[in-house]
Write an enzyme that holds these catalytic residues in place. Structure first.
Site, short mmCIF file in Angstrom:
data_model
loop_
_atom_site.label_atom_id
_atom_site.label_comp_id
_atom_site.label_asym_id
_atom_site.label_seq_id
_atom_site.Cartn_x
_atom_site.Cartn_y
_atom_site.Cartn_z
N ASP A 1 -7.92 -5.36 0.03
CA ASP A 1 -8.45 -6.21 -1.04
C ASP A 1 -8.02 -7.66 -0.92
O ASP A 1 -8.48 -8.50 -1.69
CB ASP A 1 -8.01 -5.66 -2.41
CG ASP A 1 -8.70 -4.36 -2.73
OD1 ASP A 1 -9.90 -4.26 -2.40
OD2 ASP A 1 -8.07 -3.45 -3.26
N HIS B 1 0.85 -1.19 0.00
CA HIS B 1 0.00 0.00 0.00
C HIS B 1 0.88 1.24 0.00
O HIS B 1 1.94 1.23 0.63
CB HIS B 1 -0.91 0.02 1.23
CG HIS B 1 -2.07 0.93 1.08
ND1 HIS B 1 -1.99 2.27 1.36
CD2 HIS B 1 -3.32 0.71 0.63
CE1 HIS B 1 -3.16 2.83 1.10
NE2 HIS B 1 -3.98 1.91 0.65
#
Ligand code: CMC
Length: 432
Positions: free
Chosen positions: A366, A309
């Site tokens: 996700d 991320h």
């Protein structure tokens, strides 16, 4: 926010002072908005990793500490105790609603849940195999053709409230209609007696011959996912909504562009890509090491999907909640998905592997969300569309914040460092 100190920049022997901005959580930024006019220099920041585009009071996240808060409220508390509609109100209006305000707000969702009957014909214009994100982006943009009467540069509170709810309520109906179209079943209309999530599930999965039993566990899991997706400050799609909206185009068009940005596999499309990856590992005999090694191999561009991320350099707090939620839901529904076992093994190895540890790469939101959607019965190409439903309040809140900047937000218009050819004279083709 305060302005207490200055940063000194020395350029070509001259010293310039630039204000330092301090956010309410102590974040510090150098305000370079006058840099070019003072110095004739611009900054270069690929991917905007160090650049704030705005001051925002909506969401706070600390990627090092793994903290995420909407309007000051920890995400863990909202996921457990709030509803999606209440969280949407909080994000958009900045405070939790009273019970009267919530009743009124929820009532508007019912009032605006239908889409214009003429819009149904638009679904028929798409090929059956059209990706649902393509359909959704087009349909949301088309809303501006059906509701063109509003002054979008400066809507009245009543108009804004209506557009905001129209978007959040109609998106659900559009997604369900797009799904029904793709499987060749008749559209199921929204029902006034159902709350936000059950209403969506009913439109997706019931049919004239087969009523759909709505399980509390499924509603709870989907509600949690929507709340976790509801905002994430200046990510790619939200920045897109703000940038496009800064030209003063209408909210529907701004959000349609955000949907396109979300679609990409490095952003919201990762939830679909994670299941592709887990299925590929499964077909390959479950060899997670092979895929980890592929992701570490710098001679290929292969990456582990659902890992890493831009902002989180510790465990993504949303992934923690989703992982727990996936376990609970699959258990309660008695679903034995071999992909869950592969995901768990993959995660365990990633968390220990020096390549991922050194780069602070952890599972993100996700990584497990697709497994939940899959267990609910949502097809893989609809996962990112579900993310878009959840993100709607965040996009709307940011658009509202942007247009409410006193005097109006400046149009987004980055600079560049030109590295192309210097001036040269045109030569006609027969002399070249
Ligand atoms: N697999 C293997 N290596 C990775 C991965 C990954 N998933 N992610 C980052 N790296 C490596 C990258 O190769 C680079 O290595 P090096 O320093 O040797 O060049 C280093 O880690 C830093 O990566 P980066 O590309 O500079 O990081 P970024 O902040 O630009 O990208 C990201 C963030 C999310 C795009 C990236 O981690 C990624 O591609 N992850 C997979 C896609 C994904 O899961 N996206 C969903 C993000 S969360 C949902 C949302 O969008 O909100």
């Amino acid at each position: 926010m305060g302005q207490e100190q200055t940063a000194k920049v020395i350029l070509d022997g001259n010293t310039f002072e630039l204000p330092i901005i301090i956010g309410s959580e102590g974040e510090r930024g150098i305000d370079i908005s006058k840099l070019r006019s003072l110095t004739n220099y611009v900054t270069l920041d690929h991917g905007f990793g160090n650049t704030s585009n705005c001051e925002s009071a909506i969401t706070f996240l600390d990627g090092e500490a793994g903290i995420l808060r909407y309007r000051g409220y920890p995400i863990e508390q909202l996921a457990e105790y709030s509803s999606f509609v209440e969280t949407a109100y909080l994000l958009i209006y900045g405070k939790l609603p009273t019970s009267e305000e919530l009743r009124e707000f929820s009532g508007l969702f019912n009032e605006h849940s239908m889409i214009h009957e003429d819009m149904k014909r638009l679904f028929n214009g798409f090929p059956v195999a059209a990706h649902p994100m393509a359909v959704l982006a087009s349909m949301i943009c088309s809303l501006s053709a059906y509701y063109p009467d509003i002054d979008m540069t400066n809507p009245s509170k009543k108009d804004f409230d209506r557009i905001a709810v129209q978007l959040m309520s109609k998106v659900r109906t559009m997604v369900a209609f797009a799904y029904k179209k793709s499987i060749g079943e008749p559209f199921v209309y929204p029902r006034e007696d159902l709350e936000y999530v059950p209403n969506l599930l009913n439109m997706l999965f019931s049919s004239p011959t087969k009523p759909y039993k709505i399980y509390d566990e499924v509603v709870q899991a989907m509600k949690v996912l929507f709340i976790l997706h509801a905002d994430h400050e200046q990510n790619c799609s939200t920045s897109t909504v703000r940038l496009v909206g800064s030209s003063r185009v209408n909210l529907f068009a701004s959000i349609s562009s955000g949907i396109c940005a979300l679609w990409g596999p490095l952003h919201g499309g990762a939830n679909e890509a994670v299941i592709d990856m887990l299925e590929a590992i499964q077909k390959d005999g479950g060899d997670v090491d092979k895929y980890i090694n592929m992701a570490k191999d710098k001679s290929t561009s292969y990456r582990l999907m659902g890992v890493g991320h831009r902002v989180y350099k510790s465990y993504d707090p949303r992934a923690k909640i989703i992982k727990q939620c996936a376990h609970e839901l699959l258990n309660k529904l008695g679903v034995d998905d071999p992909l869950l076992e592969i995901a768990i093994r993959l995660e365990e190895k990633v968390l220990k592997d020096p390549y991922f540890v050194e780069r602070n790469l952890y599972p993100n939101v996700d990584f497990y969300s697709g497994l939940i959607y899959k267990a609910i019965g949502i097809p893989k190409d609809m996962f990112t569309v579900m993310f878009a439903i959840g993100r709607m309040p965040g996009w709307i809140a940011h658009w509202k914040e942007m247009i409410e900047v006193p005097g109006g937000a400046k149009i987004g218009r980055p600079r560049q460092i030109y590295v192309g050819e210097n001036k040269r004279d045109y030569v006609t083709i027969n002399k070249r």
